[in-house]
Write an enzyme that holds these catalytic residues in place. Structure first.
Site, PDB file in Angstrom:
ATOM      1  N   GLU A 132       1.214  -1.221  -0.043  1.00 37.60           N
ATOM      2  CA  GLU A 132       0.107  -0.268  -0.147  1.00 37.60           C
ATOM      3  C   GLU A 132       1.085   1.504  -0.016  1.00 37.60           C
ATOM      4  OE1 GLU A 132      -4.247  -1.183   2.105  1.00 37.60           O
ATOM      5  OE2 GLU A 132      -2.721  -0.798   3.609  1.00 37.60           O
ATOM      6  N   CYS A 145       3.813   8.353   1.517  1.00 36.90           N
ATOM      7  CA  CYS A 145       3.679   7.533   2.354  1.00 36.90           C
ATOM      8  C   CYS A 145       4.665   6.244   1.416  1.00 36.90           C
ATOM      9  CB  CYS A 145       3.113   6.992   3.996  1.00 36.90           C
ATOM     10  SG  CYS A 145       3.441   5.536   4.528  1.00 36.90           S
ATOM     11  N   CYS A 152       6.982  -7.487   7.311  1.00 35.67           N
ATOM     12  CA  CYS A 152       7.615  -7.229   7.530  1.00 35.67           C
ATOM     13  C   CYS A 152       8.437  -8.125   8.629  1.00 35.67           C
ATOM     14  CB  CYS A 152       8.026  -5.720   9.441  1.00 35.67           C
ATOM     15  SG  CYS A 152       9.370  -5.207   9.773  1.00 35.67           S
ATOM     16  N   CYS A 156       6.586  -5.207  16.586  1.00 32.51           N
ATOM     17  CA  CYS A 156       6.374  -4.745  17.095  1.00 32.51           C
ATOM     18  C   CYS A 156       5.084  -5.255  17.876  1.00 32.51           C
ATOM     19  CB  CYS A 156       6.276  -2.935  16.781  1.00 32.51           C
ATOM     20  SG  CYS A 156       7.895  -2.675  16.289  1.00 32.51           S
ATOM     21  N   CYS A 159       1.944  -3.073  16.107  1.00 31.13           N
ATOM     22  CA  CYS A 159       1.671  -2.986  14.559  1.00 31.13           C
ATOM     23  C   CYS A 159       1.020  -4.180  14.140  1.00 31.13           C
ATOM     24  CB  CYS A 159       3.638  -2.478  14.037  1.00 31.13           C
ATOM     25  SG  CYS A 159       3.297  -2.237  12.110  1.00 31.13           S
ATOM     26  N   GLY A 217       7.472  -2.138   6.463  1.00 30.42           N
ATOM     27  CA  GLY A 217       8.819  -2.947   6.112  1.00 30.42           C
ATOM     28  C   GLY A 217       9.792  -1.893   7.155  1.00 30.42           C
ATOM     29  N   GLU A 218      11.173  -2.698   7.471  1.00 30.95           N
ATOM     30  CA  GLU A 218      11.928  -1.555   8.149  1.00 30.95           C
ATOM     31  C   GLU A 218      12.798  -1.476   7.544  1.00 30.95           C
ATOM     32  OE1 GLU A 218      12.958  -0.174  11.075  1.00 30.95           O
ATOM     33  OE2 GLU A 218      14.374  -0.327   9.695  1.00 30.95           O
ATOM     34  N   SER A 249      12.380   6.291   8.277  1.00 34.93           N
ATOM     35  CA  SER A 249      11.524   6.093   9.611  1.00 34.93           C
ATOM     36  C   SER A 249      12.289   4.468   9.566  1.00 34.93           C
ATOM     37  CB  SER A 249      10.137   5.735  10.224  1.00 34.93           C
ATOM     38  OG  SER A 249       9.567   5.477  10.504  1.00 34.93           O
ATOM     39  N   SER A 271      11.502   5.424  15.621  1.00 34.85           N
ATOM     40  CA  SER A 271       9.909   5.090  16.438  1.00 34.85           C
ATOM     41  C   SER A 271      10.705   4.362  17.635  1.00 34.85           C
ATOM     42  CB  SER A 271       9.889   3.586  15.427  1.00 34.85           C
ATOM     43  OG  SER A 271       9.510   4.103  14.469  1.00 34.85           O
ATOM     44  N   LEU A 272      10.433   6.135  18.215  1.00 40.25           N
ATOM     45  CA  LEU A 272      10.856   5.126  19.679  1.00 40.25           C
ATOM     46  C   LEU A 272       9.665   4.442  21.108  1.00 40.25           C
ATOM     47  CD1 LEU A 272      13.321   5.650  21.327  1.00 40.25           C
ATOM     48  CD2 LEU A 272      12.535   7.822  21.996  1.00 40.25           C
ATOM     49  N   HIS A 273       8.580   5.338  20.813  1.00 41.36           N
ATOM     50  CA  HIS A 273       7.391   4.612  21.302  1.00 41.36           C
ATOM     51  C   HIS A 273       7.425   4.095  23.192  1.00 41.36           C
ATOM     52  CE1 HIS A 273       6.330   4.524  17.648  1.00 41.36           C
ATOM     53  NE2 HIS A 273       6.558   3.222  16.811  1.00 41.36           N
ATOM     54  N   CYS A 391      -1.186   3.352   9.312  1.00 44.71           N
ATOM     55  CA  CYS A 391       0.235   2.819   9.347  1.00 44.71           C
ATOM     56  C   CYS A 391      -0.322   2.643   9.911  1.00 44.71           C
ATOM     57  CB  CYS A 391       0.654   4.475   9.110  1.00 44.71           C
ATOM     58  SG  CYS A 391       2.216   3.681   8.124  1.00 44.71           S
TER      59      CYS A 391
END
Ligand code: SAH
Ligand code: SF4
Length: 424
Positions: A132, A145, A152, A156, A159, A217-218, A249, A271-273, A391
């Site tokens: 997407e 985006c 991925c 996480c 996600c 994805g990473e 990111s 992406s800290l979170h 996302c």
């Protein structure tokens, strides 16, 4: 929140260790597309087809201009390329883009495309992988985006993408093709008049001004392709985006962060979170390999870091998990000395997810603490709710998408696409 069981911890470790090398291979008998190739790869293809080495630079330059500057989708458009060469090109190659399997337009102008890549040898014999891609128009920018992988390998816990079965890296060309397709869809090539309903002013100008690698994805597990893709997207004789408007990111693949700066010179988002390792271990399992202190050390050393080129820290707001005043204060303390922006992302729920989004007044209070400490702390405003353009929810199989859309509509769950605040 329960601590993950040993088994699931081992499974997560296995995924972390597996830096996938899953590049697509072209299917035999298919003419490859020249769209999205780097200059070197394009030249190599032309030489492979029989263009003499001494002419190859010039010829590649001509084709490059048509493909990447003008957006040609047919070799016949290439008026300064000789007839014989055009015929030869058409015999060996295509200018195909991914198939647009579905298009959705939100009332707020956000657009979401489900793109089907050309099939490759990898588990995709009849139907290519699907990803997407989302376009978010804003008053002073248009943000696209893009995805860097199908699915991925990381897991996480908040996600949806991490639960997808099929995972492979996208090639650099497949990443670039997302931008090319968006330009096609929006009428965003030079000389075209972008339509008002695509967010255009009706005057000649570019709609897509910014790219964020915040789709599936990473990106740092597919860094070579991302570096090449950023190179093609930012070529000023081609797609022409500024590297300062391309943000990558990552969930924190520490050893690759310096390379991203050195080789792609792109803007960095982390992406800290979470502000404590025990919680981040659970939310972003990669943290067990690269804990917060190491991640922040890599950020402090990021090439080109300055007040004009700040790092964006993404922080998803999870109710009663990471959203207390103490968390906000610790966040500010941790980031001290790093030129930073903090993006608070309302959590986008998905069926089966175990979290809830923080209440609005909690998000505001958190944002206030961060803001009072001197950081811009925009909360990404809900965009594209009606088309589920969120996302962390991206999962590509059409059927699943439909089922999910139905379910979420039934449950009245809204979604946010949060990259609208991504910076230039
Ligand atoms: N893999 C990269 C880039 C893709 S994810 C990364 O993790 O950074 C892009 C962003 O979406 C990340 O900040 C991620 O943490 C966030 N995200 C994932 N799932 C989400 C969800 N359900 N709600 C809100 N944000 C989410
Ligand atoms: Fe992968 Fe990013 Fe989702 Fe984590 S948040 S599972 S790294 S796409």
């Amino acid at each position: 929140m329960a601590t993950p069981s040993l088994d699931s911890a081992r499974a997560a470790d296995a995924a972390i260790e597996k830096a996938p090398d899953l590049l697509p291979e072209a299917l035999p008998g298919r003419r490859p597309s020249l769209v999205g190739l780097t200059r070197d790869a394009l030249k190599a293809q032309l030489v492979g087809m029989g263009v003499p080495e001494r002419e190859s630079r010039m010829r590649a330059g001509q084709v490059w201009h048509w493909v990447n500057f003008r957006g040609a989708s047919d070799f016949a458009e290439m008026t300064n390329v000789g007839k014989a060469l055009k015929a030869q090109l058409a015999e060996h190659f295509t200018l195909e883009r991914p198939e647009v399997a579905s298009r959705q337009v939100s009332r707020d102008g956000t657009r979401k495309w489900l793109l089907r890549m050309a099939p490759t040898n990898r588990q995709e014999h009849n139907r290519g992988a699907e990803i997407e891609c989302v376009y978010i128009p804003g008053p002073d920018r248009g943000t696209l985006c893009v995805s860097s992988q199908v699915g991925c390998t990381l897991t996480c816990s908040f996600c949806h993408t991490g639960t997808q079965r099929l995972v492979r890296n996208l090639s650099a060309a497949e990443i670039v093709q997302q931008l090319v397709t968006a330009r096609d869809e929006l009428g965003d090539w030079p000389g075209q008049m972008p339509s008002r309903d695509a967010g255009g002013s009706g005057e000649v100008g570019r709609l897509v001004t910014n790219i964020v690698f915040m789709g599936m994805g990473e990106p740092l597990y597919n860094l070579d392709a991302v570096v090449d893709a950023v190179g093609v997207m930012s070529d000023q004789e081609g797609l022409g985006l500024s590297r300062r408007r391309i943000t990558v990111s990552t969930s924190g693949v520490v050893p690759q962060i310096p390379r991203l700066g050195e080789q792609a010179n792109a803007m960095l988002a982390i992406s800290l979170h979470a502000v404590r390792d025990d919680l981040r271990d659970e939310l972003v399992p990669l943290n067990r390999k690269y804990p917060i202190a190491e991640l922040l050390a890599a950020c402090r050393a990021y090439p080109g870091l300055s007040n004009a080129r700040r790092i964006t820290f993404e922080y998803v707001m999870l109710k009663s998990v990471n959203d207390s005043d103490a968390d906000a204060r610790e966040l500010v303390r941790l980031l001290k000395g790093i030129p930073a922006k903090i993006n608070l992302i309302p959590f986008n729920p998905w069926p089966g997810s175990r979290y809830e989004c923080s209440d609005w007044d909690r998000i505001e209070r958190f944002s206030e603490i961060v803001f009072n400490a001197g950081y811009a702390s925009p909360v990404r405003t809900p965009r594209g709710r009606d088309i589920l353009a969120a996302c962390g929810q991206l999962k590509s199989e059409t059927e699943k998408l439909r089922a999910r859309a139905r379910l979420m509509q039934e449950e009245g769950i809204g979604v946010e696409s949060f990259y609208a605040g991504a910076d230039d």
